[in-house]
Write an enzyme that holds these catalytic residues in place. Structure first.
Site, PDB file in Angstrom:
ATOM      1  N   GLU A 167      37.390  43.632  42.426  1.00 15.66           N
ATOM      2  CA  GLU A 167      38.650  43.135  41.859  1.00 15.66           C
ATOM      3  C   GLU A 167      39.385  44.184  41.027  1.00 15.66           C
ATOM      4  OE1 GLU A 167      37.660  38.367  41.200  1.00 15.66           O
ATOM      5  OE2 GLU A 167      37.589  39.751  39.506  1.00 15.66           O
ATOM      6  N   GLY A 201      44.548  28.095  38.830  1.00 14.86           N
ATOM      7  CA  GLY A 201      45.100  29.223  38.097  1.00 14.86           C
ATOM      8  C   GLY A 201      44.948  30.487  38.914  1.00 14.86           C
ATOM      9  N   ASP A 242      37.202  23.588  40.195  1.00 11.81           N
ATOM     10  CA  ASP A 242      37.960  24.758  39.739  1.00 11.81           C
ATOM     11  C   ASP A 242      38.918  25.271  40.811  1.00 11.81           C
ATOM     12  OD1 ASP A 242      36.190  25.978  41.519  1.00 11.81           O
ATOM     13  OD2 ASP A 242      35.802  27.694  40.202  1.00 11.81           O
ATOM     14  N   THR A 287      35.757  28.776  34.033  1.00 12.29           N
ATOM     15  CA  THR A 287      35.206  28.602  32.694  1.00 12.29           C
ATOM     16  C   THR A 287      35.600  27.251  32.119  1.00 12.29           C
ATOM     17  OG1 THR A 287      35.232  30.981  32.284  1.00 12.29           O
ATOM     18  CG2 THR A 287      35.148  29.550  30.360  1.00 12.29           C
ATOM     19  N   ILE A 331      43.955  34.557  39.629  1.00  7.69           N
ATOM     20  CA  ILE A 331      42.700  35.299  39.499  1.00  7.69           C
ATOM     21  C   ILE A 331      42.541  35.739  38.043  1.00  7.69           C
ATOM     22  CG2 ILE A 331      41.401  37.322  40.273  1.00  7.69           C
ATOM     23  CD1 ILE A 331      43.247  37.277  42.809  1.00  7.69           C
ATOM     24  N   GLY A 332      41.427  35.323  37.415  1.00 10.23           N
ATOM     25  CA  GLY A 332      41.186  35.718  36.032  1.00 10.23           C
ATOM     26  C   GLY A 332      41.816  34.806  34.997  1.00 10.23           C
ATOM     27  N   ALA A 333      42.368  33.665  35.407  1.00 10.68           N
ATOM     28  CA  ALA A 333      43.027  32.769  34.450  1.00 10.68           C
ATOM     29  C   ALA A 333      42.035  31.988  33.596  1.00 10.68           C
ATOM     30  CB  ALA A 333      43.950  31.802  35.185  1.00 10.68           C
ATOM     31  N   GLU A 361      34.272  26.770  43.417  1.00 10.73           N
ATOM     32  CA  GLU A 361      34.567  27.482  44.657  1.00 10.73           C
ATOM     33  C   GLU A 361      33.494  28.533  44.929  1.00 10.73           C
ATOM     34  OE1 GLU A 361      38.293  29.759  46.858  1.00 10.73           O
ATOM     35  OE2 GLU A 361      38.286  29.509  44.684  1.00 10.73           O
ATOM     36  N   TYR A 409      39.928  43.588  49.729  1.00 10.79           N
ATOM     37  CA  TYR A 409      40.499  44.378  48.645  1.00 10.79           C
ATOM     38  C   TYR A 409      40.576  45.866  48.997  1.00 10.79           C
ATOM     39  CZ  TYR A 409      40.524  40.363  45.517  1.00 10.79           C
ATOM     40  OH  TYR A 409      40.793  39.148  44.937  1.00 10.79           O
TER      41      TYR A 409
END
Length: 377
Positions: free
Chosen positions: A321, A185, A260, A193, A187-189, A209, A221
């Site tokens: 981020e 997914g 993940d 979790t 980033i943040g999907a 990861e 970034y």
């Protein structure tokens, strides 16, 4: 994701179709409250502490990040939904369903309305025998005794007749028929979790990861042009090393592997972040590595819209981020979806989770497990 609590609940019924009431209760808890990962045998036992029809009893293990107070509130509500009527008279009463919290990890909880472990569990064979079926490595935090030791010391001589062996909802899914599941997914999907929760609930080896240890990530970034190539190369090397090691090491005590990420994410991100000449060089290296990597039995892609991704990124609060632009996330999403379209020999499941919350809503999590399980067919 916070590590989940392991809670043991005792279920009982002595009105109406007792077995049906027990099975409906287990299903309702699993679908609405918390994941039921283990279920004991069902026993018929005499009413304890009052004169009434005999009970059917069993014990279950649930996994949840909810507090015991929240669980108590929800099981009291469920008892009412399943037909339990609490009379005003004092003492024990017959009931369609009874749900008690017996243990919370190996913790002690003593509040006005909640005592954990249950203060009568050591005196009740209809609690101890089903709990023994669960094969937990559990020690009573106050008495410092195992379940078998508590059974030996228990003075309850009530006869407990075996009625039926039940299977937990998790066991019915048969996810262990997979060898290797990769959850991907943007980033943040929520991929980490979900992978963590599946591993805990389904007895899987978890591969996460190691992005947090990459020294180039915060620098990237701040200055993408300068640090994109060393970042992507270091990620590629680390992902190859980790997956090679973890997938090769068979764990006798785990049923399958859930990760993940998948190695192909390296190419997706590199295509977005690198200049054309850098990407050509990078792809040459990637193609050499990719040939050696085992393919997952199932590749799950969690799609979330950009608005939800930005909200999740802000909520988890990683400083480096917080300045990620929406257009960058949109490019990554397109990269994943374009990749998926080309993978005719890969078992792919795309789930739009933009309107789901599998952390707070148990039914959303159960829906995702069902979608994954359907790929077995």
């Amino acid at each position: 994701m916070n590590s989940q609590n392991q809670i043991v609940l005792s279920l009982g019924s002595n009105i109406g179709n007792r077995l049906e009431a027990i099975e409906l209760c287990i299903s309702s808890i699993h679908n609405e409250i918390a994941t039921v990962v283990k279920v004991s045998n069902v026993y018929e036992t005499p009413a304890w502490g009052f004169q009434s029809e005999p009970f059917f009893n069993c014990a279950i293990v649930i996994h949840t990040t909810k507090s015991p107070q929240k669980i108590l509130t929800q099981i009291l509500k469920l008892e009412k939904q399943l037909g339990r009527v609490r009379g005003k008279q004092e003492g024990y009463q017959a009931r369609t369903i009874d749900i008690d919290i017996i243990s919370l990890n190996e913790d002690l909880v003593e509040t006005e309305n909640l005592q954990i472990p249950h203060n009568q569990m050591q005196n009740r064979m209809f609690v101890l025998l089903p709990m023994q079926d669960l094969s937990l490595n559990w020690i009573h935090p106050k008495f410092k005794k195992s379940i078998s030791e508590l059974i030996q010391a228990c003075k309850d001589e009530s006869e407990c007749k075996l009625v039926k062996k039940l299977v937990s909802p998790i066991e019915k899914l048969k996810l262990q028929n997979f060898n290797y599941i990769a959850i991907e997914g943007n980033i943040g999907a929520g991929k980490t979790t979900l992978a963590t929760k599946i591993a805990e609930d389904c007895n899987a080896k978890l591969v996460l990861e190691r992005f947090a240890d990459n020294p180039f990530l915060p620098k990237f970034y701040k200055d993408q042009n300068r640090y994109a190539f060393p970042l992507e190369m270091s990620f590629l090397a680390d992902r190859y090393q980790q997956l090679t090691d973890d997938l090769a090491q068979f764990d006798l005590f785990k049923d399958f592997i859930v990760a993940d990420y998948h190695i192909f994410k390296s190419l997706i991100f590199a295509k977005v972040t690198l200049h054309e000449d850098e990407f050509r060089l990078y792809k040459t290296m990637f193609d050499i590595i990719h040939k050696e990597m085992p393919k997952p039995d199932l590749y799950v892609y969690l799609y979330q819209n950009t608005e939800r991704l930005l909200a999740n990124i802000k909520k988890r609060g990683r400083n480096y981020e917080q300045e990620i632009p929406a257009e960058y996330l949109e490019k990554i999403n397109r990269g994943y979806l374009d990749y998926i379209k080309t993978q005719t020999d890969l078992n792919v499941l795309v789930v739009d989770i933009s309107d789901l919350d599998f952390i707070k809503k148990q039914n959303d999590y159960i829906y995702l497990l069902g979608e994954i399980n359907n790929r077995l067919n």
